[in-house]
Design a protein around this motif. Structure first.
Motif, PDB file in Angstrom:
ATOM      1  N   PRO A   1      33.522   3.653  -6.321  1.00 52.70           N
ATOM      2  CA  PRO A   1      32.641   4.056  -5.223  1.00 52.70           C
ATOM      3  C   PRO A   1      31.886   2.880  -4.602  1.00 52.70           C
ATOM      4  N   HIS A   2      31.955   1.702  -5.225  1.00 53.24           N
ATOM      5  CA  HIS A   2      31.247   0.527  -4.720  1.00 53.24           C
ATOM      6  C   HIS A   2      32.106  -0.300  -3.764  1.00 53.24           C
ATOM      7  N   CYS A   3      33.378  -0.564  -4.158  1.00 50.55           N
ATOM      8  CA  CYS A   3      34.220  -1.437  -3.325  1.00 50.55           C
ATOM      9  C   CYS A   3      35.506  -0.768  -2.844  1.00 50.55           C
ATOM     10  N   GLY A   4      35.826   0.422  -3.386  1.00 53.88           N
ATOM     11  CA  GLY A   4      37.016   1.140  -2.935  1.00 53.88           C
ATOM     12  C   GLY A   4      38.294   0.812  -3.685  1.00 53.88           C
ATOM     13  N   SER A   5      38.256  -0.142  -4.604  1.00 54.53           N
ATOM     14  CA  SER A   5      39.452  -0.522  -5.351  1.00 54.53           C
ATOM     15  C   SER A   5      39.866   0.593  -6.304  1.00 54.53           C
ATOM     16  N   THR A   6      41.171   0.688  -6.563  1.00 53.26           N
ATOM     17  CA  THR A   6      41.657   1.626  -7.581  1.00 53.26           C
ATOM     18  C   THR A   6      41.954   0.892  -8.889  1.00 53.26           C
ATOM     19  N   ARG A   7      41.608  -0.372  -8.957  1.00 47.03           N
ATOM     20  CA  ARG A   7      41.778  -1.140 -10.196  1.00 47.03           C
ATOM     21  C   ARG A   7      40.570  -0.884 -11.084  1.00 47.03           C
ATOM     22  N   THR A   8      40.561   0.297 -11.709  1.00 50.23           N
ATOM     23  CA  THR A   8      39.434   0.690 -12.557  1.00 50.23           C
ATOM     24  C   THR A   8      39.938   1.042 -13.944  1.00 50.23           C
ATOM     25  N   VAL A   9      39.059   0.882 -14.925  1.00 49.81           N
ATOM     26  CA  VAL A   9      39.420   1.185 -16.309  1.00 49.81           C
ATOM     27  C   VAL A   9      38.388   2.127 -16.916  1.00 49.81           C
ATOM     28  N   LEU A  10      38.869   2.963 -17.816  1.00 50.81           N
ATOM     29  CA  LEU A  10      38.016   3.894 -18.530  1.00 50.81           C
ATOM     30  C   LEU A  10      37.274   3.152 -19.633  1.00 50.81           C
ATOM     31  N   LEU A  11      35.950   3.276 -19.655  1.00 53.42           N
ATOM     32  CA  LEU A  11      35.148   2.693 -20.741  1.00 53.42           C
ATOM     33  C   LEU A  11      34.807   3.749 -21.782  1.00 53.42           C
ATOM     34  N   SER A  12      34.506   4.965 -21.311  1.00 50.07           N
ATOM     35  CA  SER A  12      34.159   6.055 -22.214  1.00 50.07           C
ATOM     36  C   SER A  12      34.499   7.374 -21.539  1.00 50.07           C
ATOM     37  N   ARG A  13      35.051   8.316 -22.311  1.00 54.42           N
ATOM     38  CA  ARG A  13      35.380   9.632 -21.756  1.00 54.42           C
ATOM     39  C   ARG A  13      34.129  10.415 -21.386  1.00 54.42           C
TER      40      ARG A  13
END
Length: 180
Positions: free
Chosen positions: A143-155
């Motif tokens: 939601p900050h930069c629009g990238s889809t390069r995101t990783v799960l840190l915690s469920r």
């Protein structure tokens, strides 16, 4: 949502504007948890809510806020009931609610990725077969930069309905409203 009279419509509008206690950037109407409001007699009203999660700890706060709003409108007897069927899904969040979540740094659930959409895509559960499990390696937009390069840190994040993720492009952590 089921309503009838002009009074019920007005009370629904007022109750619908109540902010969600855990995500106050969106209202109960935008979250899609309001199921029904019915005036049952002079000064008496019943409201049905479907929680985002069974056992949601925010239900008590929602009921208190709804009762306060309706009491301000002259309703002396307010019954707020929890309705679990049909189950709430993230598909119930309005487009405005999704926009507000993203605007406030919470990645909204992907449209159509709720339980109804997932069951249709996976073929649903048939006799003797379970539906496909929810994946944790989703392409979630930051939601900050629009990238889809995101990783799960915690469920789980600040609430059970959100997961904690980090963007690999901008490095910012953010909540993701989980699809259910």
């Amino acid at each position: 949502m089921v309503t009838g009279s002009a009074l019920e419509e007005e009370l629904l509008r007022l109750v619908g504007e109540v902010p969600d206690p855990e995500l106050p950037v969106i209202s109960l109407a935008e979250l899609g948890v309001l199921r029904r409001i019915e005036v049952t007699g002079p000064g008496r009203v019943e409201v049905e809510l479907t929680p985002t999660w069974t056992g949601c700890p925010a239900l008590e706060a929602m009921a208190a806020d709804i009762t306060r709003v309706l009491a301000e409108q002259g309703m002396s007897e307010v019954a707020v009931r929890t309705v679990l069927a049909p189950a709430w899904t993230t598909d119930a969040i309005s487009p405005e609610g999704r926009r507000k979540l993203a605007e406030h740094g919470v990645a909204p659930p992907r449209p159509g990725a709720g339980a109804a959409g997932a069951a249709g895509r996976a073929g649903g559960a048939t006799a003797g077969r379970r539906p496909a499990p929810v994946g944790v390696d989703l392409a979630v937009r930051c939601p900050h930069c629009g990238s889809t390069r995101t990783v799960l840190l915690s469920r789980f994040s600040s609430t059970a309905c959100k997961a904690l993720r980090r963007c690999e492009s901008c490095g910012e952590p953010f909540d993701h409203f989980k699809e259910v």
